[in-house]
Design a protein around this motif. Sequence first.
Motif, PDB file in Angstrom:
ATOM      1  N   ASN A   1      22.159   5.459  25.854  1.00 47.50           N
ATOM      2  CA  ASN A   1      22.090   5.333  27.195  1.00 47.50           C
ATOM      3  C   ASN A   1      22.380   6.585  27.820  1.00 47.50           C
ATOM      4  O   ASN A   1      22.249   6.712  29.200  1.00 47.50           O
ATOM      5  CB  ASN A   1      23.248   4.405  27.571  1.00 47.50           C
ATOM      6  CG  ASN A   1      23.163   3.178  26.790  1.00 47.50           C
ATOM      7  OD1 ASN A   1      22.210   2.445  26.953  1.00 47.50           O
ATOM      8  ND2 ASN A   1      23.894   3.118  25.773  1.00 47.50           N
ATOM      9  N   SER A   2      22.459   7.883  27.286  1.00 54.21           N
ATOM     10  CA  SER A   2      22.730   9.189  27.736  1.00 54.21           C
ATOM     11  C   SER A   2      22.307  10.064  26.802  1.00 54.21           C
ATOM     12  O   SER A   2      22.346  10.000  25.637  1.00 54.21           O
ATOM     13  CB  SER A   2      24.221   9.468  28.388  1.00 54.21           C
ATOM     14  OG  SER A   2      25.072   9.301  26.998  1.00 54.21           O
ATOM     15  N   GLY A   3      22.092  11.484  27.563  1.00 51.54           N
ATOM     16  CA  GLY A   3      21.660  12.567  26.630  1.00 51.54           C
ATOM     17  C   GLY A   3      22.960  12.935  25.580  1.00 51.54           C
ATOM     18  O   GLY A   3      22.802  13.315  24.468  1.00 51.54           O
ATOM     19  N   SER A   4      24.042  12.871  25.874  1.00 49.33           N
ATOM     20  CA  SER A   4      25.400  12.785  25.076  1.00 49.33           C
ATOM     21  C   SER A   4      25.436  11.719  23.997  1.00 49.33           C
ATOM     22  O   SER A   4      25.462  12.427  22.673  1.00 49.33           O
ATOM     23  CB  SER A   4      26.572  12.721  25.963  1.00 49.33           C
ATOM     24  OG  SER A   4      26.921  13.587  27.083  1.00 49.33           O
TER      25      SER A   4
ATOM     26  N   GLY B   1      18.633  23.530  19.903  1.00 50.82           N
ATOM     27  CA  GLY B   1      18.380  24.354  21.107  1.00 50.82           C
ATOM     28  C   GLY B   1      17.636  23.543  22.118  1.00 50.82           C
ATOM     29  O   GLY B   1      16.552  22.809  21.715  1.00 50.82           O
ATOM     30  N   GLU B   2      17.923  23.560  23.445  1.00 48.08           N
ATOM     31  CA  GLU B   2      17.057  23.282  24.273  1.00 48.08           C
ATOM     32  C   GLU B   2      15.861  24.312  24.393  1.00 48.08           C
ATOM     33  O   GLU B   2      15.898  25.425  24.558  1.00 48.08           O
ATOM     34  CB  GLU B   2      17.580  23.299  25.587  1.00 48.08           C
ATOM     35  CG  GLU B   2      19.036  22.673  25.845  1.00 48.08           C
ATOM     36  CD  GLU B   2      19.973  23.322  26.952  1.00 48.08           C
ATOM     37  OE1 GLU B   2      19.602  23.210  28.099  1.00 48.08           O
ATOM     38  OE2 GLU B   2      21.004  23.671  26.426  1.00 48.08           O
ATOM     39  N   PRO B   3      14.706  23.686  24.516  1.00 48.05           N
ATOM     40  CA  PRO B   3      13.407  24.481  24.605  1.00 48.05           C
ATOM     41  C   PRO B   3      13.741  25.789  25.626  1.00 48.05           C
ATOM     42  O   PRO B   3      13.500  26.968  25.442  1.00 48.05           O
ATOM     43  CB  PRO B   3      12.224  23.616  25.032  1.00 48.05           C
ATOM     44  CG  PRO B   3      12.657  22.387  24.232  1.00 48.05           C
ATOM     45  CD  PRO B   3      14.189  22.260  24.654  1.00 48.05           C
TER      46      PRO B   3
ATOM     47  N   ALA C   1      15.227  19.740  18.791  1.00 44.73           N
ATOM     48  CA  ALA C   1      14.718  20.262  20.285  1.00 44.73           C
ATOM     49  C   ALA C   1      15.310  19.393  21.372  1.00 44.73           C
ATOM     50  O   ALA C   1      14.823  18.245  21.347  1.00 44.73           O
ATOM     51  CB  ALA C   1      13.350  20.466  20.400  1.00 44.73           C
ATOM     52  N   ASP C   2      16.435  19.918  21.964  1.00 41.98           N
ATOM     53  CA  ASP C   2      16.950  19.026  23.249  1.00 41.98           C
ATOM     54  C   ASP C   2      16.122  18.864  24.200  1.00 41.98           C
ATOM     55  O   ASP C   2      16.093  19.852  25.077  1.00 41.98           O
ATOM     56  CB  ASP C   2      18.311  19.401  23.316  1.00 41.98           C
ATOM     57  CG  ASP C   2      19.173  18.324  24.340  1.00 41.98           C
ATOM     58  OD1 ASP C   2      18.478  17.826  25.092  1.00 41.98           O
ATOM     59  OD2 ASP C   2      20.321  18.526  24.241  1.00 41.98           O
ATOM     60  N   GLU C   3      15.387  17.726  24.555  1.00 41.06           N
ATOM     61  CA  GLU C   3      14.427  17.725  25.714  1.00 41.06           C
ATOM     62  C   GLU C   3      15.114  17.094  26.706  1.00 41.06           C
ATOM     63  O   GLU C   3      14.030  16.461  27.597  1.00 41.06           O
ATOM     64  CB  GLU C   3      13.231  16.916  25.025  1.00 41.06           C
ATOM     65  CG  GLU C   3      12.400  17.659  23.780  1.00 41.06           C
ATOM     66  CD  GLU C   3      11.398  18.727  24.559  1.00 41.06           C
ATOM     67  OE1 GLU C   3      11.273  18.832  25.873  1.00 41.06           O
ATOM     68  OE2 GLU C   3      10.702  19.323  23.841  1.00 41.06           O
TER      69      GLU C   3
ATOM     70  N   ALA D   1      16.285  12.131  27.871  1.00 41.53           N
ATOM     71  CA  ALA D   1      16.871  11.244  28.761  1.00 41.53           C
ATOM     72  C   ALA D   1      16.384  11.551  29.950  1.00 41.53           C
ATOM     73  O   ALA D   1      15.084  11.781  30.398  1.00 41.53           O
ATOM     74  CB  ALA D   1      18.417  11.671  28.831  1.00 41.53           C
ATOM     75  N   LYS D   2      17.273  11.917  31.015  1.00 39.62           N
ATOM     76  CA  LYS D   2      16.783  12.179  32.436  1.00 39.62           C
ATOM     77  C   LYS D   2      15.549  11.959  32.883  1.00 39.62           C
ATOM     78  O   LYS D   2      15.286  10.510  33.423  1.00 39.62           O
ATOM     79  CB  LYS D   2      16.858  13.700  32.554  1.00 39.62           C
ATOM     80  CG  LYS D   2      18.541  14.394  32.245  1.00 39.62           C
ATOM     81  CD  LYS D   2      18.490  15.599  32.831  1.00 39.62           C
ATOM     82  CE  LYS D   2      19.960  16.385  32.274  1.00 39.62           C
ATOM     83  NZ  LYS D   2      21.246  15.917  33.395  1.00 39.62           N
ATOM     84  N   GLY D   3      14.315  12.494  32.815  1.00 42.63           N
ATOM     85  CA  GLY D   3      12.980  12.119  33.310  1.00 42.63           C
ATOM     86  C   GLY D   3      12.394  10.930  32.773  1.00 42.63           C
ATOM     87  O   GLY D   3      11.576  10.551  33.113  1.00 42.63           O
TER      88      GLY D   3
HETATM   89  N1  PMP Z   1      21.294  17.687  26.735  1.00 43.30           N
HETATM   90  C1  PMP Z   1      20.971  18.551  27.943  1.00 43.30           C
HETATM   91  C2  PMP Z   1      19.766  19.567  27.806  1.00 43.30           C
HETATM   92  C3  PMP Z   1      21.513  18.326  29.273  1.00 43.30           C
HETATM   93  O1  PMP Z   1      21.076  19.008  30.082  1.00 43.30           O
HETATM   94  C4  PMP Z   1      22.278  17.266  29.180  1.00 43.30           C
HETATM   95  C5  PMP Z   1      22.655  16.971  30.580  1.00 43.30           C
HETATM   96  N2  PMP Z   1      22.600  17.939  31.846  1.00 43.30           N
HETATM   97  C6  PMP Z   1      22.765  16.480  28.343  1.00 43.30           C
HETATM   98  C7  PMP Z   1      22.066  16.741  27.043  1.00 43.30           C
HETATM   99  C8  PMP Z   1      23.718  15.437  28.356  1.00 43.30           C
HETATM  100  O2  PMP Z   1      23.128  14.227  29.018  1.00 43.30           O
HETATM  101  P1  PMP Z   1      24.076  13.190  29.665  1.00 43.30           P
HETATM  102  O3  PMP Z   1      24.686  13.589  30.867  1.00 43.30           O
HETATM  103  O4  PMP Z   1      23.014  12.138  29.930  1.00 43.30           O
HETATM  104  O5  PMP Z   1      24.993  12.539  28.541  1.00 43.30           O
END
Ligand code: PMP
Length: 456
Positions: free
Chosen positions: A119-122, A226-228, A259-261, A288-290
């Motif tokens: 449900n979230s990036g975390s 890592g984030e790209p 790769a954290d997208e 997540a997000k987009g």
């Molecule tokens: N990974 C990256 C690259 C992010 O930018 C974020 C949120 N800014 C997260 C993970 C965490 O996502 P969330 O806030 O939905 O838990």
Amino acid sequence: MLRNFADTAALQSLDAAHHVHSFADPKALAQKGARIITQGKGCYVWDNEGNRLLDGMAGLWCVAVGYGRQELSDIAARQMTELAYYNNHFGTSTPQMIELAEKIARLTPDGLDHILFANSGSEANDTIVRLVRRYWMLQGKPTRQTFIGRDLGYHGSTLCAVSLGGMSHMHGMAPEMLPGFAHIMHPHHYLLGDGLTREEFGLKAARALEEKILELGPDNVAAFIGEPLQGAGGVIDPPSTYWPEIQRICRRYDILLVADEVICGFGRTGEWFGSQLYGIQPDLMPMAKGLSSGYLPIAAVAVGAKVFDVLNEGGLLAHGFTYSGHPVACAVASANIDIIANEGLVDRVREDVGPYFHQSLRQLADSHPLVGEVRGVGLVAALHLVRDRAPKTFFAPEQQAAIHCRETLWDNGLIARAVGQAIVLSPPLVITRAEIDEMVDKLKAGLDATAAAFVI
Ligand code: PMP
């Protein structure tokens, strides 16, 4: 038509009394009063006073298709009526989960064909820590536990995600880093390049991974994450040499690559995924997000064959959330992906508005003494503020020049973010050239006011 809420002061006082904000100093905020946002359409939001704000951050880098999309609210309403909730525990599924998983698998790089929902990036990143450690257990290598992330990396706010990340102010809060997480330098050429070319520096920054692996012992390392392009750390766009070298090192020591997208995914960089832009072949990809343009909370992890094939033989996968694959979120995310595809937003970012955005920002920066560097790609950018461009002289952190600038921008109708000494922008993918012009005009006014305040 703007809807009327209670007056702003009354809302602010209730907010201060009962609502604990994310990433804010509660006491300072209670004195100042929160900004109350009430409506959104396209690239704009309105506050409770009726002020129109150009949202240069797409919310939190997420509202790809812009605000107020009727088709998404129609889909949500229909899905809520038809099946508001079901889950994917103990062997159930819904057509919406299945459709979305297949749709994501078609977009991800080859071999990343299995999709797990969160449900979230975390949550997606916490999930990855569990999956990767399970993978190594099943491989008979239980000592491979440690994750290596990067300084200024951001992977979320849960305990694992914060430990994966390299935000020292978050680590220092409790302190609350979990054991089994290590960090290396980030590839921020403007800050750390120190006379090296971008390409030389990219290799140096990547080789910090090899040094860390050797320091920890390769048999103790599970994965690198890592984030790209590092987003929340200040839009750190890696030199061209960086990712190929990271990938070589991961392969050499048999380290999984994540790769954290969460920010880069779904078109922000001008490709569906940042991994495609930088030629990364990850083993796992959180997103997540987009994915839903932020219309509903949903995240996913694309699991590559290397990891999935092992998990597949491993028996019960004891993991999942009540709302994993929520049918309304899945239906909305699926329709959101259709909008991105049908409106050609990814190509538009790569070929039209992305280049126009960067060209306009560079033009502004060339004539503005406050901007030392413009960086980024597609529709994500940072303007690094400096006291002097040559020789490069930074503001003292306590001067908070970027925060001053951000506040001025907000007051003039542009939402931007301050990260360290940079102003960061990440507008909706539907932004037009005219709206980019408006953004640049507002930026110029904000930079002028900041330069005047700091007597440049
Ligand atoms: N990974 C990256 C690259 C992010 O930018 C974020 C949120 N800014 C997260 C993970 C965490 O996502 P969330 O806030 O939905 O838990």
